[in-house]
Scaffold this motif. Structure first.
Motif, PDB file in Angstrom:
ATOM      1  N   SER A 104     -22.874  29.562 -23.525  1.00 25.15           N
ATOM      2  CA  SER A 104     -23.074  28.164 -23.164  1.00 25.15           C
ATOM      3  C   SER A 104     -24.033  28.110 -21.981  1.00 25.15           C
ATOM      4  O   SER A 104     -23.800  28.734 -20.953  1.00 25.15           O
ATOM      5  N   CYS A 105     -25.110  27.384 -22.159  1.00 30.72           N
ATOM      6  CA  CYS A 105     -26.095  27.184 -21.096  1.00 30.72           C
ATOM      7  C   CYS A 105     -26.566  25.742 -21.220  1.00 30.72           C
ATOM      8  O   CYS A 105     -27.305  25.395 -22.159  1.00 30.72           O
ATOM      9  N   GLU A 106     -26.107  24.904 -20.312  1.00 33.91           N
ATOM     10  CA  GLU A 106     -26.392  23.474 -20.385  1.00 33.91           C
ATOM     11  C   GLU A 106     -27.891  23.184 -20.475  1.00 33.91           C
ATOM     12  O   GLU A 106     -28.336  22.370 -21.275  1.00 33.91           O
ATOM     13  N   SER A 109     -29.234  24.142 -23.845  1.00 31.52           N
ATOM     14  CA  SER A 109     -28.662  23.235 -24.830  1.00 31.52           C
ATOM     15  C   SER A 109     -29.411  21.906 -24.832  1.00 31.52           C
ATOM     16  O   SER A 109     -29.646  21.314 -25.886  1.00 31.52           O
ATOM     17  N   GLU A 110     -29.827  21.446 -23.642  1.00 38.72           N
ATOM     18  CA  GLU A 110     -30.604  20.208 -23.549  1.00 38.72           C
ATOM     19  C   GLU A 110     -31.962  20.359 -24.229  1.00 38.72           C
ATOM     20  O   GLU A 110     -32.460  19.432 -24.846  1.00 38.72           O
ATOM     21  N   ASP A 115     -25.950  25.975 -28.485  1.00 36.15           N
ATOM     22  CA  ASP A 115     -25.656  27.115 -27.624  1.00 36.15           C
ATOM     23  C   ASP A 115     -26.590  28.269 -27.973  1.00 36.15           C
ATOM     24  O   ASP A 115     -27.273  28.257 -29.000  1.00 36.15           O
ATOM     25  N   LYS A 165     -30.963  25.695 -15.081  1.00 35.73           N
ATOM     26  CA  LYS A 165     -31.766  24.522 -15.427  1.00 35.73           C
ATOM     27  C   LYS A 165     -33.227  24.694 -15.070  1.00 35.73           C
ATOM     28  O   LYS A 165     -34.101  24.284 -15.814  1.00 35.73           O
TER      29      LYS A 165
END
Length: 182
Positions: A104-106, A109-110, A115, A165
């Motif tokens: 999981s890496c926000e 993912s954006e 994922d 990010k």
């Protein structure tokens, strides 16, 4: 120039390459597409390189597919992808018997909408690869242009300038590390 040494006269491209920056209309006819292909094929080597480079700068998401087509067995991640452009995440799932899992890496993912896949070959030996553990990893795109973890390091790893990010935003804004607008 081409491999035969023959120079083809450049076909007119409406005076500039700016019209190539627009997204092609889904209603573009086969005849229009063929005309575009014919114009590109008539260019000399420098002209073709200029057009392809311009298109890839305007539409960087096409680069992995083009590179894979051009050199399918010779596509390797650049060293910078392993050392400087790392992402951070948390192990979301891992099935040792099946040999894969997800991180999981926000930020990624954006960018990619899912994922990050991780294959058993990228899991470091010695344990510690458990659900919830923080990891650092390089990102490569698989054959479906989805993110895949490469060179996974437990606990956030070492080296690498970008994380999380900032790294994902840098990849999205400049996927080939050429600098803004290059």
């Amino acid at each position: 120039r081409n491999s035969g040494g023959t120079r083809h006269p450049p076909a007119p491209l409406c005076g500039s390459l700016e019209h190539l920056r627009r997204v092609p209309s889904p209603t573009m006819s086969q005849a229009e597409l063929q005309s575009l292909v014919d114009q590109l094929a008539a260019l000399d080597e420098d002209g073709v390189v200029t057009v392809i480079t311009s298109v890839m700068q305007a539409r960087p998401e096409t680069a992995p597919t083009i590179v894979h087509f051009a050199v399918p067995d010779l596509t390797y991640p650049p060293q910078r992808a392993l050392t400087e452009r790392r992402a951070s995440g948390v192990i979301k799932s891992y099935n040792e018997s099946k040999g894969f899992g997800f991180i999981s890496c926000e930020a990624l993912s954006e960018v990619f909408g899912n994922d990050v896949f991780v294959h058993a070959s990228q899991v470091p030996p010695g344990g510690g690869f458990v659900v919830g553990a923080p990891v650092s990893f390089a990102v490569v795109l698989n054959k479906d242009n989805k993110p895949q973890a490469y060179d996974v390091q437990i606990g956030g790893g070492s080296g690498g300038k970008g994380k999380g990010k900032a790294a994902a935003a840098a990849v999205a804004a400049d996927p080939w590390g050429k600098g803004a607008g290059a």
